[in-house]
Design an enzyme around this catalytic site. Structure first.
Site, PDB file in Angstrom:
ATOM      1  N   ASP A 279      18.487  -6.174 -28.753  1.00 40.02           N
ATOM      2  CA  ASP A 279      18.465  -4.720 -28.963  1.00 40.02           C
ATOM      3  C   ASP A 279      18.506  -4.367 -30.445  1.00 40.02           C
ATOM      4  OD1 ASP A 279      18.738  -4.763 -26.261  1.00 40.02           O
ATOM      5  OD2 ASP A 279      20.564  -3.541 -26.185  1.00 40.02           O
ATOM      6  N   ASP A 280      18.146  -3.115 -30.704  1.00 36.70           N
ATOM      7  CA  ASP A 280      18.365  -2.410 -31.985  1.00 36.70           C
ATOM      8  C   ASP A 280      17.362  -2.751 -33.085  1.00 36.70           C
ATOM      9  OD1 ASP A 280      20.510  -1.566 -30.541  1.00 36.70           O
ATOM     10  OD2 ASP A 280      22.043  -2.106 -31.999  1.00 36.70           O
ATOM     11  N   HIS A 327      14.438   1.383 -26.653  1.00 36.84           N
ATOM     12  CA  HIS A 327      15.884   1.524 -26.800  1.00 36.84           C
ATOM     13  C   HIS A 327      16.216   2.839 -27.508  1.00 36.84           C
ATOM     14  CE1 HIS A 327      19.911  -0.007 -26.695  1.00 36.84           C
ATOM     15  NE2 HIS A 327      20.027  -0.292 -27.975  1.00 36.84           N
ATOM     16  N   HIS A 331      18.713   5.907 -31.693  1.00 35.68           N
ATOM     17  CA  HIS A 331      19.929   5.220 -31.252  1.00 35.68           C
ATOM     18  C   HIS A 331      21.174   6.029 -31.604  1.00 35.68           C
ATOM     19  CE1 HIS A 331      22.711   1.961 -30.342  1.00 35.68           C
ATOM     20  NE2 HIS A 331      21.694   1.247 -29.872  1.00 35.68           N
ATOM     21  N   HIS A 437      21.723  -8.817 -30.131  1.00 34.94           N
ATOM     22  CA  HIS A 437      21.143  -7.871 -31.092  1.00 34.94           C
ATOM     23  C   HIS A 437      20.429  -8.652 -32.179  1.00 34.94           C
ATOM     24  CE1 HIS A 437      24.180  -5.511 -28.974  1.00 34.94           C
ATOM     25  NE2 HIS A 437      23.428  -4.466 -29.258  1.00 34.94           N
TER      26      HIS A 437
END
Ligand code: ZN
Length: 477
Positions: A279-280, A327, A331, A437
């Protein structure tokens, strides 16, 4: 000469008629007295002039506003010397007096204003509809209708009506005699479509091969006891996909309503398989190394990307056979969880980015914080309950995780810790969805060992796609 004699005669006649007549004399006296008093009033007495009417009808509970006055004395403004007495309580019906008084050295002048506080407003019958619709061949059964009066309050129970075939007239009077009548046309027509309520869920999730059982529906109509329902749509339980079952209901008057049930058939997330998810990212300095390692190890993973990092890394992820998910762009919890509208706005930005880079649209998402997050409560209570259903209606699937590498948590981590967190949680009897991540250096540094050890233990790797079964944690908001 002749004319002079005539004039003299005329004058004599006039004198005889009026001068010796007592009524004429008294009239002169009265005129003189009035003239004297007026002159006295004008020169010696002060004067008050009220603005507006001296008699005012004021609606109950409306504020009384002083309309003002002017006072003068011998041509001078003495308004400031006026004393005003009296108050109006508009919350109580009655007659109120306002007395205006001004004094000079020898004289006082008064003026009075009368305020009648009255209830002059008729009651309000609360019906919004222009006409009243009644089912064909049925009689109108008058409903309870609210009537509110400014003085009496709720007087609904006093409402009376006269019913005719094509109209109904309501009438009511308040305790002060203000009357309202309201006539409504009656139209014999079924205006409302039937209502379908599905038994079971609106979204049904099946694994490939699992049978689909139609769970049925309930249908109701305001006029028709038995509306007709047609069900359309097929589910191929052997092929992953989203299938729509369409329920269409008709009443006798041909009013129609439809509702759709989504049946989502997914492939099985295989036990003993590891689904690495990152993620991210992307992020220069970590994502590129992670991609190198994955390539060298012959492993594919799933990247839930944001608006971070350079485009070429997303291009690499895609072209090297990894799966791409969304995602959100920012965020930022305070933006994406402030409303469903803002969530989709933000999601659309990253969706567009990925489409521009890869030429493809991706419909798998991971909610920042996961679907079980509670932080969203701060920005919009209940939003996760709404979003988790709504994204599916819009054709997305969302994926949480069942193994947390804990690389996102606060505090310092070592790659050793991250490796152990993952390796110690792996199980052969389930699909292992691992949260990581790709923006973290210790994750990057742990990755090679994680892959190597898992391989030694007999695990294989796969990616999440739109055909995968959703991975859902318990929604807490
Ligand atoms: Zn995240």
């Amino acid at each position: 000469m002749q004319a002079k004699i005539l004039l003299k005669r005329k004058l004599r006649r006039f004198r005889n008629k009026y001068y010796y007549n007592p009524i004429f004399g008294w009239s002169i006296v009265v005129i003189l007295i009035i003239f004297t008093i007026s002159l006295f009033d004008l020169l010696l007495l002060p004067h008050i002039n009220l603005n507006g009417n001296k008699i005012i009808f004021l609606e109950f509970k409306n504020n009384y506003k002083e309309l003002g006055y002017k006072a003068s004395y011998q041509g001078n403004d003495i308004t400031n010397n006026v004393k005003v007495k009296g108050q109006v309580n508009s919350n109580k019906l009655g007659t109120y007096k306002i007395i205006y008084k001004v004094k000079t050295k020898y004289f006082i002048r008064k003026a009075t204003r009368y305020i009648f506080v009255k209830d002059m407003t008729p009651p309000k019958i609360k019906i919004d509809n222009k006409s009243i619709y009644v089912c064909p061949n049925k009689k109108l059964v008058p409903k309870k209708i609210q009537v509110i009066d400014n003085y009496d309050g709720d007087i609904s129970k006093n409402l009376k009506y006269k019913l005719k075939k094509d109209s109904i007239t309501y009438y009511i009077s308040d305790s002060n005699g203000n009357k309202t009548t309201l006539k409504k046309k009656i139209i014999y027509k079924d205006k409302y479509p039937p209502k379908i309520i599905l038994n079971g869920d609106e979204n049904i999730f099946l694994s490939v091969g699992e049978p689909y059982n139609e769970q049925g529906y309930n249908v109701k109509d305001n006029c028709d006891d038995k509306p007709k329902v047609i069900i359309n749509g097929k589910v191929d339980i052997n092929k992953p996909g989203k299938y729509n079952i369409k329920y269409t209901a008709f009443d006798k008057s041909k009013n129609k309503s439809t509702i759709i049930r989504h049946v989502i058939v997914s492939s099985i997330n295989k036990p003993g398989v590891i689904y690495l998810t990152f993620d991210d990212g992307p992020h220069e300095g970590t994502t590129n190394i992670i991609l190198d390692i994955l390539k060298e190890e012959g492993v594919h993973a799933t990247f839930f990307v944001t608006s971070n990092g350079p485009d070429y890394l997303i291009k690499r992820e895609y072209s090297e056979g990894h799966s791409i998910g969304l995602h959100t762009s920012s965020h930022n919890y305070s933006i994406i969880y402030s409303s469903t509208e803002n969530f989709y706005k933000d999601l659309a930005i990253v969706n567009k980015r990925v489409k521009n880079i890869t030429g493809k649209e991706f419909h798998i998402i991971r909610f920042p914080g996961g679907s079980s997050n509670t932080v969203s409560k701060k920005y919009s209570p209940g939003i996760m309950s709404t979003l988790t259903k709504d994204v599916v209606n819009k054709g997305y699937k969302y994926f949480d995780w069942n193994i947390n590498s804990q690389d996102a948590e606060w505090g310092k981590h070592t790659s050793e810790e991250i490796k152990n967190n993952v390796i110690n949680s792996l199980r052969k009897d389930k699909a292992n969805i691992v949260l990581m991540h790709d923006i973290k250096p210790y994750t990057r540094d742990a990755l090679r060992d994680i892959i190597k050890i898992s391989k030694e233990q007999g695990y294989t790797f796969d990616v999440l796609t739109i055909d995968s079964a959703m991975v859902c944690q318990k929604v807490n908001n």
